[in-house]
Design an enzyme around this catalytic site. Structure first.
Site, PDB file in Angstrom:
ATOM      1  N   ARG A  86      52.786  -2.246  26.147  1.00  0.00           N
ATOM      2  CA  ARG A  86      51.546  -1.447  26.182  1.00  0.00           C
ATOM      3  C   ARG A  86      51.787  -0.174  26.984  1.00  0.00           C
ATOM      4  O   ARG A  86      51.309   0.902  26.652  1.00  0.00           O
ATOM      5  CB  ARG A  86      50.376  -2.259  26.774  1.00  0.00           C
ATOM      6  N   TYR A 106      33.990  15.389  11.591  1.00  0.00           N
ATOM      7  CA  TYR A 106      34.278  14.146  10.876  1.00  0.00           C
ATOM      8  C   TYR A 106      33.220  13.101  11.266  1.00  0.00           C
ATOM      9  O   TYR A 106      32.893  12.958  12.454  1.00  0.00           O
ATOM     10  CB  TYR A 106      35.699  13.679  11.240  1.00  0.00           C
ATOM     11  N   ASP A 146      40.738  19.141  17.439  1.00  0.00           N
ATOM     12  CA  ASP A 146      41.209  18.165  16.452  1.00  0.00           C
ATOM     13  C   ASP A 146      41.963  18.955  15.382  1.00  0.00           C
ATOM     14  O   ASP A 146      41.358  19.663  14.577  1.00  0.00           O
ATOM     15  CB  ASP A 146      40.004  17.419  15.864  1.00  0.00           C
ATOM     16  N   LYS A 187      46.862  11.080   8.796  1.00  0.00           N
ATOM     17  CA  LYS A 187      46.715  12.092   7.748  1.00  0.00           C
ATOM     18  C   LYS A 187      48.045  12.818   7.515  1.00  0.00           C
ATOM     19  O   LYS A 187      49.005  12.198   7.120  1.00  0.00           O
ATOM     20  CB  LYS A 187      45.558  13.023   8.130  1.00  0.00           C
TER      21      LYS A 187
HETATM   22  C1  LIG Z   1      39.398  15.268  11.299  1.00  0.00           C
HETATM   23  C2  LIG Z   1      39.527  13.808  11.645  1.00  0.00           C
HETATM   24  N1  LIG Z   1      39.613  13.464  12.944  1.00  0.00           N
HETATM   25  C3  LIG Z   1      39.721  12.159  13.320  1.00  0.00           C
HETATM   26  C4  LIG Z   1      39.718  11.144  12.391  1.00  0.00           C
HETATM   27  C5  LIG Z   1      39.799   9.712  12.848  1.00  0.00           C
HETATM   28  O1  LIG Z   1      41.081   9.221  12.670  1.00  0.00           O
HETATM   29  P1  LIG Z   1      41.439   7.682  12.355  1.00  0.00           P
HETATM   30  O2  LIG Z   1      40.820   7.354  11.038  1.00  0.00           O
HETATM   31  O3  LIG Z   1      42.936   7.683  12.349  1.00  0.00           O
HETATM   32  O4  LIG Z   1      40.867   6.870  13.462  1.00  0.00           O
HETATM   33  C6  LIG Z   1      39.641  11.458  11.028  1.00  0.00           C
HETATM   34  C7  LIG Z   1      39.651  10.390  10.017  1.00  0.00           C
HETATM   35  O5  LIG Z   1      39.362  10.619   8.851  1.00  0.00           O
HETATM   36  C8  LIG Z   1      39.541  12.827  10.650  1.00  0.00           C
HETATM   37  O6  LIG Z   1      39.445  13.212   9.368  1.00  0.00           O
END
Ligand SMILES: Cc1ncc(COP(=O)(O)O)c(C=O)c1O
Length: 380
Positions: free
Chosen positions: A49, A102, A175, A200
């Site tokens: 961890r 998101y 992000d 992604k």
């Molecule tokens: C722009 C964005 N940020 C964060 C996330 C969250 O990521 P995760 O699905 O890997 O938890 C997503 C998921 O679709 C996303 O599109």
């Protein structure tokens, strides 16, 4: 290392194994490590961890490709977000969030961290004055940015928002999932920390869930490292390895995503079933000039509004054959979705609700003509 992006993506954190010469970092499938004496772990590894060598390789690579001091890998993008927010905020603090984030990020703020005592204001991040007005002096600890946003592909001016955040003694968290570090380098533009859903573009093959934080400075990086271990949202070594393998081809993949997206944008823009195409590469996109300054190219995500409204948007999503109807994005295969009923359903009835006639495409790296033919038969 003073290397170019693609070189860092392939080599950073990934020296050949000193014992065997293995060119690819091994998957260290171990939870614990033998110690030579009490309190003397070898190379600092004592429990997975806290640290695992496969994860270390990924984390060093993440730091290098985003140009940060410290990179940290997590079990998902949301685990990374939660760790960041509960590291830098306390109950009673306030954050400014995008008015089209998101849906899962919005849910984390509105339904989870709000109960914990974190207050938020949604602002139009493409408008620096609206962001300045949303700041609560002394209370605002973070301005949370997506650019381009998910799913409306709005653009925020990162240097302008960094100045506003720093004037308010808040952090600018970006992000960077939609752009990827190949197309946009937020830390170089003034951000303090970058967030990724590595699920992604970084992973790139739709076969692993993961997240990342990359801190511009070592102090914040150390606090985040402490919380990564204390909160425990870490990825296993198999997932870390898959993500690291994906990153090696990020640059070439992103160029092909952009090539294909540009062809599809041209096609959709001329189609009578399409009321509006949202793509930051279009000269009439309101954020085009800012995007052109801070992005290398404009990415593989496209949203468009169906001229026939919600029913037609849903119908298009149901009719494609090559574009797979699925949530997520950033993989080599093309995906289509209806944000209002799928990825952003959790924002329904909130200030972040998305238009019902919106369709989102994650353009993959297949043969462009095949993608165009699929859209042609689906749009009718
Ligand atoms: C722009 C964005 N940020 C964060 C996330 C969250 O990521 P995760 O699905 O890997 O938890 C997503 C998921 O679709 C996303 O599109």
């Amino acid at each position: 290392m003073n290397y170019g992006f693609e070189t860092l993506a392939i080599h950073a954190g990934q020296e050949p194994d000193p014992r065997t010469g293995a060119v690819v970092p091994p998957i260290y499938a171990t939870s614990t490590y033998a110690q030579d004496e009490v309190g003397a772990p070898r190379l600092g590894y004592e429990y997975s961890r806290s640290a695992n060598p496969t994860r270390t390789a990924l984390q060093e690579c993440l730091a290098a490709i985003e140009g940060g001091q410290v990179g940290l890998a997590f079990a998902s993008g949301l685990a990374a977000e939660d760790t960041l927010l509960r590291t830098v905020c306390r109950p009673g603090d306030h954050v400014v969030i995008p008015d089209d984030a998101y849906g899962g990020t919005y849910r984390l703020f509105a339904k989870v961290l709000h109960r914990w005592g974190l207050n938020w204001t949604a602002a139009k991040l493409s408008d620096p004055d609206a962001v300045r007005a949303a700041i609560r002096p002394g209370q605002t600890k973070v301005i949370w940015v997506e650019t381009p946003t998910n799913p409306l592909l709005n653009i925020a001016d990162l240097p302008a928002l960094a100045a506003i955040a720093h004037e308010a003694q808040a952090l600018l968290a970006v992000d960077n999932t939609f752009a990827s570090p190949y197309l946009q380098q937020p830390l170089a533009l003034g951000a303090d920390v970058v967030v990724h859903s590595t699920t992604k573009y970084l992973g790139g093959h739709s076969d692993v869930i993961g997240g990342a934080l990359i801190a511009a400075d070592r102090g914040l990086g150390e606090e985040l490292t402490y919380h990564q271990n204390a909160m425990g949202g870490v990825p296993g070594p198999f997932d870390a390895w898959l993500t690291l393998r994906g990153i090696k081809t990020l640059g070439v993949r992103m160029d092909r995503h952009c090539d294909n997206a540009e062809r599809i944008v041209d096609y959709l823009s001329a189609h009578r079933a399409v009321a509006e195409v949202r793509y930051p590469g279009l000269p009439d996109h309101p954020g085009h000039e800012v995007a052109a300054k801070q992005m290398r190219r404009f990415g593989g995500m496209i949203s468009f509004r169906a001229a026939g409204g919600e029913a037609q948007a849903v119908d298009i999503c149901n009719r494609t054959k090559l574009f797979v109807l699925a949530e997520s994005l950033g993989g080599v295969e093309s995906l289509i979705e209806h944000p209002g009923r799928m990825t952003h359903a959790s924002a329904a009835g909130s200030p972040l609700e998305v238009p019902a006639d919106l369709v989102r495409l994650s353009v993959g790296i297949e043969t462009a003509d095949d993608l165009l033919a699929d859209l042609e038969q689906a749009l009718g």
